[in-house]
Design an enzyme around this catalytic site. Structure first.
Site, mmCIF file in Angstrom:
data_model
loop_
_atom_site.group_PDB
_atom_site.id
_atom_site.type_symbol
_atom_site.label_atom_id
_atom_site.label_comp_id
_atom_site.label_asym_id
_atom_site.label_seq_id
_atom_site.Cartn_x
_atom_site.Cartn_y
_atom_site.Cartn_z
ATOM 1 N N ASP A 192 11.852 -33.796 -20.032
ATOM 2 C CA ASP A 192 12.334 -33.971 -21.344
ATOM 3 C C ASP A 192 11.770 -34.986 -22.158
ATOM 4 O OD1 ASP A 192 15.522 -33.541 -22.709
ATOM 5 O OD2 ASP A 192 14.687 -35.492 -22.985
ATOM 6 N N LEU A 193 11.633 -34.424 -23.421
ATOM 7 C CA LEU A 193 10.999 -35.428 -24.490
ATOM 8 C C LEU A 193 11.784 -36.524 -24.875
ATOM 9 C CD1 LEU A 193 9.245 -32.692 -26.791
ATOM 10 C CD2 LEU A 193 8.233 -33.516 -24.703
ATOM 11 N N ASP A 235 14.535 -29.472 -26.187
ATOM 12 C CA ASP A 235 13.391 -30.158 -25.720
ATOM 13 C C ASP A 235 13.212 -30.405 -24.168
ATOM 14 O OD1 ASP A 235 15.271 -31.862 -25.802
ATOM 15 O OD2 ASP A 235 14.167 -33.447 -26.690
#
Length: 338
Positions: A192-193, A235
């Site tokens: 996950d960003l 994201d």
């Protein structure tokens, strides 16, 4: 040419006449076109009988009157033919030829047309039917290829994320179900960003799309052929590694990947940085694997890495959990570029 020979040539253009001594005395127009000008040639200097075997004399040939023979002319050895013999009153014979199953090749090779066959000969009609069938089969194969390509394109589109070109959640689910049905070790990495929302808020969604595409390239370069890199949310990404359940190797891979994602970027003359957090879940093989449970483990490891400061990877095993006093990383590093 006698009247009899003229009539024979008109009715049976693929014939020839042999006298009692075995010399060729007249040749039909199609025979001449295929075999050349062979008038005056002894029959067995021009013709070989391949079936039945052992026919090499006129008496043996006369004994086959009315039977079907397989022959090959020495002047056209590439064109096998069939033949039938009829005796005349003077002891000579008439030989009528045909091309048998090789008719299509013979027509092409010798440039034959409708004028080269008798009006009652069905050869050209048969050739027309053969060509029509071949054309229909070619059209069918072409249509099948187009349908196959269209089906593959539809399947690819159905399992591909339109923005990044990575696999989508559907493709990831299919891959996990396949692994779940086997007993081979594999691993999941949920990525996950970090600070991605700040990119969208500060630079707009188009900038966010560019970041996602850039990260997708990083993920693609990080996996092996046969591995899966998928975008499963805004994201959020999932990496699937069939046959790999080595914790140390996966941790090193994720650390290199996070380091690559954290590199300095520029957008509209502004410098910014994002990061990524990752959680790893392993399956060491055997039966009764639940990919749903593994996804849950990877999710919890991911959230633990975010809670521990982001920009790091955590393995979903107690020995790999971070100590509680780990200080978090600073949020996304945004600064005006000069």
């Amino acid at each position: 040419m006698s009247t009899q020979s003229s009539v024979l040539s008109s009715l049976r253009p693929m014939s020839l006449c042999v006298d009692a001594a075995g010399a060729i005395v007249s040749v039909g127009p199609t025979t001449r076109k295929v075999l050349g000008d062979i008038v005056g040639t002894p029959l067995f200097d021009m013709l070989d009988v391949s079936r039945p075997k052992g026919i090499g004399t006129l008496s043996a040939l006369r004994a086959q009157s009315g039977a079907k023979l397989h022959v090959r002319a020495r002047s056209a050895p590439e064109t096998p033919m069939v033949a039938q013999i009829a005796m005349d009153e003077a002891g000579g014979m008439v030989i009528d030829f045909g091309f048998g199953i090789g008719v299509a090749e013979a027509v092409r090779r010798h440039g034959l047309t409708a004028a080269d066959f008798s009006a009652t000969d069905l050869t050209l009609e048969i050739l027309f039917l053969i060509e029509a069938q071949q054309a229909a089969m070619a059209a069918s194969r072409k249509l099948n290829r187009r349908l196959h390509v269209a089906r593959l394109a539809a399947e690819t589109e159905a399992t591909t994320d339109g923005l990044t070109g990575l696999a989508n959640r559907r493709a990831a689910d299919l891959a996990l179900r396949t692994l779940e049905a086997g007993e081979t070790p594999f691993s999941l990495v949920h990525v996950d960003l970090d600070f991605f929302k700040q990119v969208n808020d500060r630079f707009g969604h188009r900038a966010g799309d560019i970041v996602l595409q850039d990260v997708a390239r990083d993920l693609t370069e990080a996996v092996r052929p046969g591995d899966l890199a998928a975008r499963i949310g805004g994201d959020e990404f999932l990496l699937v590694f069939p046959g790999l359940a080595d914790a140390d190797q996966l941790i090193r891979l994720c650390e290199r990947l996070i380091g690559r994602i954290e590199r300095e970027r520029r957008m509209n003359d502004r410098i910014y940085a994002i990061s990524a957090s990752a959680g790893i879940a392993l399956w060491h093989g055997g039966s009764d694997v639940s990919t749903e449970d593994l996804m849950g483990q990877a999710d919890r490891a991911l959230y633990a890495s975010k809670a521990a400061g982001r920009g790091r990877v955590i393995l979903a095993e107690p020995r790999c959990q971070p100590p509680p006093d780990v200080s978090p990383k600073a949020p996304g590093n945004f600064a005006d570029g000069s």
